[in-house]
Scaffold this motif. Structure first.
Motif, PDB file in Angstrom:
ATOM      1  N   SER A   1       0.838  -1.198   0.000  1.00 26.88           N
ATOM      2  CA  SER A   1       0.000   0.000   0.000  1.00 26.88           C
ATOM      3  C   SER A   1       0.873   1.249   0.000  1.00 26.88           C
ATOM      4  N   LYS A   2       0.777   2.020  -1.075  1.00 27.42           N
ATOM      5  CA  LYS A   2       1.591   3.236  -1.172  1.00 27.42           C
ATOM      6  C   LYS A   2       1.187   4.234  -0.087  1.00 27.42           C
ATOM      7  N   ARG A   3      -0.104   4.236   0.243  1.00 26.96           N
ATOM      8  CA  ARG A   3      -0.577   5.165   1.253  1.00 26.96           C
ATOM      9  C   ARG A   3      -0.026   4.790   2.639  1.00 26.96           C
TER      10      ARG A   3
ATOM     11  N   VAL B   1       4.888  16.706 -11.845  1.00 22.68           N
ATOM     12  CA  VAL B   1       4.317  16.188 -10.605  1.00 22.68           C
ATOM     13  C   VAL B   1       4.131  14.675 -10.774  1.00 22.68           C
ATOM     14  N   VAL B   2       4.208  13.960  -9.664  1.00 20.13           N
ATOM     15  CA  VAL B   2       4.140  12.497  -9.734  1.00 20.13           C
ATOM     16  C   VAL B   2       2.824  12.025  -9.117  1.00 20.13           C
ATOM     17  N   ILE B   3       2.133  11.131  -9.822  1.00 13.41           N
ATOM     18  CA  ILE B   3       0.852  10.600  -9.338  1.00 13.41           C
ATOM     19  C   ILE B   3       0.961   9.079  -9.286  1.00 13.41           C
ATOM     20  N   LYS B   4       0.669   8.506  -8.102  1.00 17.46           N
ATOM     21  CA  LYS B   4       0.837   7.063  -7.919  1.00 17.46           C
ATOM     22  C   LYS B   4      -0.469   6.427  -7.470  1.00 17.46           C
ATOM     23  N   ALA B   5      -0.835   5.338  -8.135  1.00 14.73           N
ATOM     24  CA  ALA B   5      -2.018   4.582  -7.698  1.00 14.73           C
ATOM     25  C   ALA B   5      -1.660   3.802  -6.448  1.00 14.73           C
TER      26      ALA B   5
ATOM     27  N   GLY C   1       1.618   1.894 -12.176  1.00 25.36           N
ATOM     28  CA  GLY C   1       0.732   2.805 -11.459  1.00 25.36           C
ATOM     29  C   GLY C   1       1.355   4.150 -11.154  1.00 25.36           C
ATOM     30  N   VAL C   2       2.495   4.461 -11.776  1.00 30.63           N
ATOM     31  CA  VAL C   2       3.161   5.732 -11.481  1.00 30.63           C
ATOM     32  C   VAL C   2       3.231   6.585 -12.748  1.00 30.63           C
ATOM     33  N   VAL C   3       2.759   7.830 -12.642  1.00 29.39           N
ATOM     34  CA  VAL C   3       2.821   8.737 -13.784  1.00 29.39           C
ATOM     35  C   VAL C   3       3.624   9.968 -13.388  1.00 29.39           C
TER      36      VAL C   3
ATOM     37  N   ILE D   1      -0.234  11.869  -4.463  1.00 23.34           N
ATOM     38  CA  ILE D   1       0.371  12.884  -5.341  1.00 23.34           C
ATOM     39  C   ILE D   1       1.645  13.353  -4.651  1.00 23.34           C
ATOM     40  N   GLU D   2       2.740  13.425  -5.408  1.00 23.25           N
ATOM     41  CA  GLU D   2       3.968  13.873  -4.744  1.00 23.25           C
ATOM     42  C   GLU D   2       4.873  14.686  -5.647  1.00 23.25           C
ATOM     43  N   GLU D   3       5.805  15.402  -5.015  1.00 21.45           N
ATOM     44  CA  GLU D   3       6.745  16.239  -5.762  1.00 21.45           C
ATOM     45  C   GLU D   3       7.680  15.363  -6.596  1.00 21.45           C
ATOM     46  N   PHE D   4       8.101  15.899  -7.720  1.00 25.26           N
ATOM     47  CA  PHE D   4       9.043  15.200  -8.591  1.00 25.26           C
ATOM     48  C   PHE D   4      10.457  15.390  -8.034  1.00 25.26           C
ATOM     49  N   LEU D   5      11.182  14.288  -7.900  1.00 26.51           N
ATOM     50  CA  LEU D   5      12.565  14.361  -7.420  1.00 26.51           C
ATOM     51  C   LEU D   5      13.504  14.097  -8.587  1.00 26.51           C
ATOM     52  N   ASP D   6      14.525  14.938  -8.699  1.00 23.01           N
ATOM     53  CA  ASP D   6      15.473  14.794  -9.789  1.00 23.01           C
ATOM     54  C   ASP D   6      16.756  14.179  -9.247  1.00 23.01           C
TER      55      ASP D   6
ATOM     56  N   GLU E   1      19.684  10.488  -9.580  1.00 23.20           N
ATOM     57  CA  GLU E   1      19.906   9.125 -10.055  1.00 23.20           C
ATOM     58  C   GLU E   1      19.270   8.140  -9.094  1.00 23.20           C
ATOM     59  N   GLU E   2      18.647   7.105  -9.650  1.00 21.23           N
ATOM     60  CA  GLU E   2      18.019   6.101  -8.788  1.00 21.23           C
ATOM     61  C   GLU E   2      19.018   5.019  -8.403  1.00 21.23           C
ATOM     62  N   VAL E   3      18.930   4.563  -7.162  1.00 20.28           N
ATOM     63  CA  VAL E   3      19.785   3.484  -6.662  1.00 20.28           C
ATOM     64  C   VAL E   3      18.896   2.472  -5.944  1.00 20.28           C
TER      65      VAL E   3
ATOM     66  N   HIS F   1      17.564  -0.348 -14.576  1.00 24.68           N
ATOM     67  CA  HIS F   1      17.281   0.465 -15.759  1.00 24.68           C
ATOM     68  C   HIS F   1      15.828   0.220 -16.084  1.00 24.68           C
ATOM     69  N   LYS F   2      14.946   1.125 -15.641  1.00 23.41           N
ATOM     70  CA  LYS F   2      13.509   0.820 -15.664  1.00 23.41           C
ATOM     71  C   LYS F   2      12.854   1.061 -17.017  1.00 23.41           C
ATOM     72  N   ARG F   3      13.364   2.050 -17.749  1.00 23.73           N
ATOM     73  CA  ARG F   3      12.704   2.368 -19.035  1.00 23.73           C
ATOM     74  C   ARG F   3      13.130   1.361 -20.092  1.00 23.73           C
TER      75      ARG F   3
ATOM     76  N   LEU G   1      13.802   8.418  -0.225  1.00 27.42           N
ATOM     77  CA  LEU G   1      13.177   7.133  -0.491  1.00 27.42           C
ATOM     78  C   LEU G   1      11.975   7.305  -1.415  1.00 27.42           C
ATOM     79  N   LEU G   2      12.002   6.621  -2.571  1.00 27.66           N
ATOM     80  CA  LEU G   2      10.833   6.627  -3.453  1.00 27.66           C
ATOM     81  C   LEU G   2       9.846   5.571  -2.989  1.00 27.66           C
ATOM     82  N   GLU G   3      10.381   4.402  -2.686  1.00 26.80           N
ATOM     83  CA  GLU G   3       9.502   3.301  -2.289  1.00 26.80           C
ATOM     84  C   GLU G   3      10.312   2.231  -1.595  1.00 26.80           C
ATOM     85  N   PHE G   4       9.608   1.452  -0.773  1.00 30.38           N
ATOM     86  CA  PHE G   4      10.170   0.214  -0.273  1.00 30.38           C
ATOM     87  C   PHE G   4       9.539  -0.935  -1.051  1.00 30.38           C
TER      88      PHE G   4
HETATM   89  P1  AMP Z   1       7.675   3.568  -7.700  1.00 23.79           P
HETATM   90  O1  AMP Z   1       6.711   2.488  -8.081  1.00 23.79           O
HETATM   91  O2  AMP Z   1       7.217   4.436  -6.588  1.00 23.79           O
HETATM   92  O3  AMP Z   1       9.088   3.086  -7.528  1.00 23.79           O
HETATM   93  O4  AMP Z   1       7.835   4.456  -8.987  1.00 23.79           O
HETATM   94  C1  AMP Z   1       8.273   3.934 -10.224  1.00 23.79           C
HETATM   95  C2  AMP Z   1       9.249   4.869 -10.847  1.00 23.79           C
HETATM   96  O5  AMP Z   1       8.681   6.160 -11.005  1.00 23.79           O
HETATM   97  C3  AMP Z   1      10.486   5.081 -10.004  1.00 23.79           C
HETATM   98  O6  AMP Z   1      11.421   4.079 -10.204  1.00 23.79           O
HETATM   99  C4  AMP Z   1      10.958   6.424 -10.511  1.00 23.79           C
HETATM  100  O7  AMP Z   1      11.635   6.275 -11.743  1.00 23.79           O
HETATM  101  C5  AMP Z   1       9.678   7.144 -10.786  1.00 23.79           C
HETATM  102  N1  AMP Z   1       9.283   7.965  -9.624  1.00 23.79           N
HETATM  103  C6  AMP Z   1       8.510   7.604  -8.580  1.00 23.79           C
HETATM  104  N2  AMP Z   1       8.373   8.602  -7.690  1.00 23.79           N
HETATM  105  C7  AMP Z   1       9.081   9.637  -8.162  1.00 23.79           C
HETATM  106  C8  AMP Z   1       9.336  10.978  -7.698  1.00 23.79           C
HETATM  107  N3  AMP Z   1       8.788  11.454  -6.585  1.00 23.79           N
HETATM  108  N4  AMP Z   1      10.125  11.754  -8.450  1.00 23.79           N
HETATM  109  C9  AMP Z   1      10.674  11.301  -9.588  1.00 23.79           C
HETATM  110  N5  AMP Z   1      10.458  10.067 -10.107  1.00 23.79           N
HETATM  111  C10 AMP Z   1       9.681   9.240  -9.396  1.00 23.79           C
END
Ligand code: AMP
Ligand code: GLY
Length: 409
Positions: free
Chosen positions: A101-103, A130-134, A142-144, A165-170, A172-174, A194-196, A262-265
């Motif tokens: 659950s993202k929430r 802006v980032v929108i996550k289901a 589920g992430v736009v 809904i969350e702020e866009f973070l710029d 590198e992802e690790v 490499h997600k894309r 942290l974007l996600e666990f």
């Molecule tokens: P998530 O499922 O939360 O990991 O999101 C999938 C992908 O969306 C991540 O691997 C990031 O590339 C991108 N993403 C998610 N949240 C953000 C954020 N707040 N800012 C920038 N990119 C994000």
């Protein structure tokens, strides 16, 4: 020890491959497994229910179960195993909400003071992008990241009311993955996914088109910071809340100018990160996992890890509509170069190996340097063929650039 692996992708093949080399492991059973795993152990059909996995563990005299994917964890497989006194690596359903659950996750980050993106309820609180996550499991779909107001409105309408809904973070992802025992965390070396789907991080998101492991992805100060500000606080808070976390905890991080956020666990190993982690792992993985399942802190080999690269070959049409049933050739030739080919979307039919899913396989190599490992991976990949096959040509390039920039200073 007899080990059951739940799952049947490249991550599970990598686990099986490393476990098969563990002196403590006598036999491997996988459910459902895949043709690659079948060469290392026995594959049995997926049971229809969670308790069916317990029956399977009993039937095959399993001493330890390792779960690959998140869905059975979110559904409570670890609860059921523990209730029936079976050893398992993985969090309970309550702890798996960190991914499920993202929430829940966002609220947890907030009350644990874990650095993360600022989130809110309405678009007006944010600039662009802006980032929108289901909410809930959406397998990366589920992430736009919306670049315009109209795109943001349209995504909100499409994803429904249950969104974050969350702020866009710029940055590198690790991928930072640790093995947790309920009260503590043993970190693995950092990896990068490499997600894309296309080179240069273009095109839609996928499950992951390739990964590399290189200690140089993070400085030791950065790795320490991630442990102190993210991993350890999370595990301590979960224990305090009565939902201790055991198993693999995967922090998807954005390295921003303000430090790691942290974007996600995820409550499991990453795929394809696991392929690189297993490839470079030294020691007896069976023992390490058994210790962690018994909630005693395992000791990992602390020698500097060797670099590893995994390049994923995907089916035509992946990620939208992968084509299946194509003949795969050349795996033995690829492996003759020294690479390890972890199978994912493959099936054996009529004596032939056919594609059966989006991410078909991952060619995995090591080397003294990242450049050597990359060159080996692509040389091995060149031996493999199936109709419509595609893979990224730039896996690890960010790591090469990082090393080059560091040299300049
Ligand atoms: P998530 O499922 O939360 O990991 O999101 C999938 C992908 O969306 C991540 O691997 C990031 O590339 C991108 N993403 C998610 N949240 C953000 C954020 N707040 N800012 C920038 N990119 C994000
Ligand atoms: N490679 C990304 C994931 O496993 O979620």
């Amino acid at each position: 020890m007899r080990v059951l692996i739940v799952g049947g992708g490249g991550r599970e093949h990598a686990l099986a491959w490393r476990l098969a080399q563990s002196p403590s492991v006598k036999a491997i059973v996988a459910s459902p497994g895949n043709p690659g795993i079948a060469a290392l152990g026995q594959c049995v059909a997926e049971p229809a229910t969670i308790s069916g996995y317990c029956d399977l563990a009993h039937a095959y005299s399993i001493d330890l179960t390792v779960v690959g994917p998140e869905a059975p964890l979110v559904a409570g497989i670890a609860n059921e195993f523990r209730r029936r006194d079976l050893k398992i690596i993985g969090p309970t359903a309550a702890a798996a909400r960190l991914e499920g659950s993202k929430r829940f996750a966002k609220d947890f980050f907030r009350r644990t003071h874990i650095p993360t993106a600022r989130s809110g309820e309405s678009l007006s609180e944010f600039g662009l992008p802006v980032v929108i996550k289901a909410d809930g499991l959406a397998a990366g779909k589920g992430v736009v990241v919306a670049n315009t107001a109209s795109e943001a409105e349209a995504s909100l309408a499409r994803l429904g009311p249950n969104v974050v809904i969350e702020e866009f973070l710029d940055g590198e992802e690790v991928s930072f993955i640790g093995l947790c025992t309920g009260t503590s965390v043993v970190p693995f070396p950092p990896t990068q996914d490499h997600k894309r789907v296309f080179d240069g991080d273009q095109g839609p998101n996928t499950g992951g088109m390739g990964a590399y492991l290189d200690p140089g992805i993070l400085s030791s100060a950065q790795a320490g910071d991630i442990m102190e500000r993210i991993m350890l606080p999370a595990v301590r808070q979960m224990a305090k809340e009565g939902t201790p976390f055991t198993g693999f905890l995967y922090a998807g991080l954005m390295m921003t100018p303000d430090g790691p956020k942290l974007l996600e666990f995820n409550v499991r190993l990453g795929d394809p990160e696991a392929q690189t982690l297993m490839h470079s792992f030294r020691g007896d993985l069976g023992e390490v996992l058994r210790d962690a399942a018994g909630e005693s802190l395992p000791t990992l080999n602390t020698a500097p890890p060797s670099v590893s690269v995994c390049v994923v070959a995907a089916a035509e049409g992946y990620p939208a509509t992968p084509h299946t049933g194509d003949l795969i050739t050349g795996i033995p030739d690829a492996e003759a170069t020294g690479a390890v080919v972890f199978q994912a979307g493959t099936e054996q039919a009529g004596g032939q190996l056919l594609t059966s899913g989006g991410r078909v396989l991952g060619v995995t190599t090591g080397g003294d340097t990242l450049q050597i490992a990359i060159d080996r991976a692509y040389a091995a990949m060149a031996k493999i063929h199936f109709r419509g096959m595609h893979y990224r040509r730039d896996i690890g390039r960010k790591g090469l650039n990082r090393a080059r920039e560091a040299r300049r200073w």
